[in-house]
Design a protein around this motif. Structure first.
Motif, PDB file in Angstrom:
ATOM      1  N   ASP A 171       0.811  -1.214   0.000  1.00 41.11           N
ATOM      2  CA  ASP A 171       0.000   0.000   0.000  1.00 41.11           C
ATOM      3  C   ASP A 171       0.843   1.262   0.000  1.00 41.11           C
ATOM      4  O   ASP A 171       0.326   2.349  -0.217  1.00 41.11           O
ATOM      5  CB  ASP A 171      -0.897   0.119   1.238  1.00 41.11           C
ATOM      6  N   LEU A 172       2.145   1.124   0.306  1.00 45.65           N
ATOM      7  CA  LEU A 172       3.011   2.296   0.380  1.00 45.65           C
ATOM      8  C   LEU A 172       4.394   1.947  -0.146  1.00 45.65           C
ATOM      9  O   LEU A 172       4.952   0.896   0.186  1.00 45.65           O
ATOM     10  CB  LEU A 172       3.134   2.776   1.836  1.00 45.65           C
ATOM     11  N   LEU A 173       4.939   2.836  -0.953  1.00 46.98           N
ATOM     12  CA  LEU A 173       6.306   2.737  -1.451  1.00 46.98           C
ATOM     13  C   LEU A 173       7.077   3.925  -0.897  1.00 46.98           C
ATOM     14  O   LEU A 173       6.633   5.071  -1.027  1.00 46.98           O
ATOM     15  CB  LEU A 173       6.325   2.760  -2.982  1.00 46.98           C
ATOM     16  N   VAL A 174       8.211   3.656  -0.250  1.00 55.56           N
ATOM     17  CA  VAL A 174       9.020   4.705   0.354  1.00 55.56           C
ATOM     18  C   VAL A 174      10.364   4.767  -0.364  1.00 55.56           C
ATOM     19  O   VAL A 174      11.010   3.735  -0.557  1.00 55.56           O
ATOM     20  CB  VAL A 174       9.243   4.436   1.862  1.00 55.56           C
ATOM     21  N   VAL A 175      10.759   5.963  -0.764  1.00 51.29           N
ATOM     22  CA  VAL A 175      12.068   6.193  -1.383  1.00 51.29           C
ATOM     23  C   VAL A 175      12.637   7.491  -0.829  1.00 51.29           C
ATOM     24  O   VAL A 175      11.900   8.345  -0.335  1.00 51.29           O
ATOM     25  CB  VAL A 175      11.992   6.278  -2.929  1.00 51.29           C
ATOM     26  N   GLY A 176      13.951   7.640  -0.936  1.00 47.61           N
ATOM     27  CA  GLY A 176      14.595   8.892  -0.561  1.00 47.61           C
ATOM     28  C   GLY A 176      14.503   9.889  -1.693  1.00 47.61           C
ATOM     29  O   GLY A 176      14.159   9.540  -2.823  1.00 47.61           O
ATOM     30  N   ASN A 177      14.850  11.135  -1.409  1.00 47.96           N
ATOM     31  CA  ASN A 177      14.747  12.176  -2.439  1.00 47.96           C
ATOM     32  C   ASN A 177      16.042  12.391  -3.202  1.00 47.96           C
ATOM     33  O   ASN A 177      16.155  13.317  -3.992  1.00 47.96           O
ATOM     34  CB  ASN A 177      14.274  13.497  -1.830  1.00 47.96           C
ATOM     35  N   ARG A 178      17.018  11.504  -3.024  1.00 43.26           N
ATOM     36  CA  ARG A 178      18.310  11.630  -3.701  1.00 43.26           C
ATOM     37  C   ARG A 178      18.106  11.689  -5.225  1.00 43.26           C
ATOM     38  O   ARG A 178      17.436  10.845  -5.798  1.00 43.26           O
ATOM     39  CB  ARG A 178      19.187  10.441  -3.339  1.00 43.26           C
ATOM     40  N   GLY A 179      18.675  12.683  -5.853  1.00 45.91           N
ATOM     41  CA  GLY A 179      18.562  12.852  -7.296  1.00 45.91           C
ATOM     42  C   GLY A 179      17.376  13.692  -7.721  1.00 45.91           C
ATOM     43  O   GLY A 179      17.316  14.155  -8.853  1.00 45.91           O
TER      44      GLY A 179
END
Length: 150
Positions: free
Chosen positions: A111-119
């Protein structure tokens, strides 16, 4: 708002991606969710790894292959446990990060995908696309972009 049952977080072994892992783990721990730690890679042979490491120097963690991926996932698991996650699945996935993450979200019905804001805020990211912007645009599930790099 309903709690997230399954959370996927992508990591590439960078310090900023581990910040995203910790945030996802805290959410998973608080909600009693399953946390899936994902690391996309391309299989490589020893010559390719050595050549890439020489060229990348400080960015050598990005060298793809199963050995670095397994270590990245072990480190991510340790950080996730420390941040409160209880049910953790490690998932090395062969392929390009964006499509691999989206396929994993679909496969696991996350239900949720988490990623960093790198790039996300780089010139290359704006011109060529970045993992956070591409998954946010293409995902059918909720996406949390953690501010790991300012």
């Amino acid at each position: 708002m309903t709690a997230y049952r399954t959370i996927v977080v992508g990591t590439d072994g960078s310090d900023s991606s581990y910040v995203a892992v910790e945030k996802a783990a805290a959410l998973a721990g608080a909600a009693g969710s399953t946390l899936i730690l994902a690391c996309a890679y391309y299989p490589t042979d020893d010559r390719d790894v050595a050549a890439a490491s020489d060229m990348l120097k400080d960015e050598a963690y990005q060298v793809r292959g199963s050995a670095p991926t397994n270590e990245i996932l072990r480190t991510a698991r340790d950080r996730a446990v420390a941040a409160g996650a209880k049910e953790i699945v490690e998932k090395p996935i062969v392929g390009e990060p964006v499509e691999s993450l989206l396929d994993l979200v679909k496969e696991t019905q996350a239900d949720l995908l988490v990623v960093g804001n790198r790039g996300l805020n780089t010139l290359a990211g704006r011109l060529l696309g970045s993992v956070p912007s591409d998954v946010a645009r293409k995902s059918k599930s909720d996406v949390l972009i953690v501010h790991t790099v300012r």
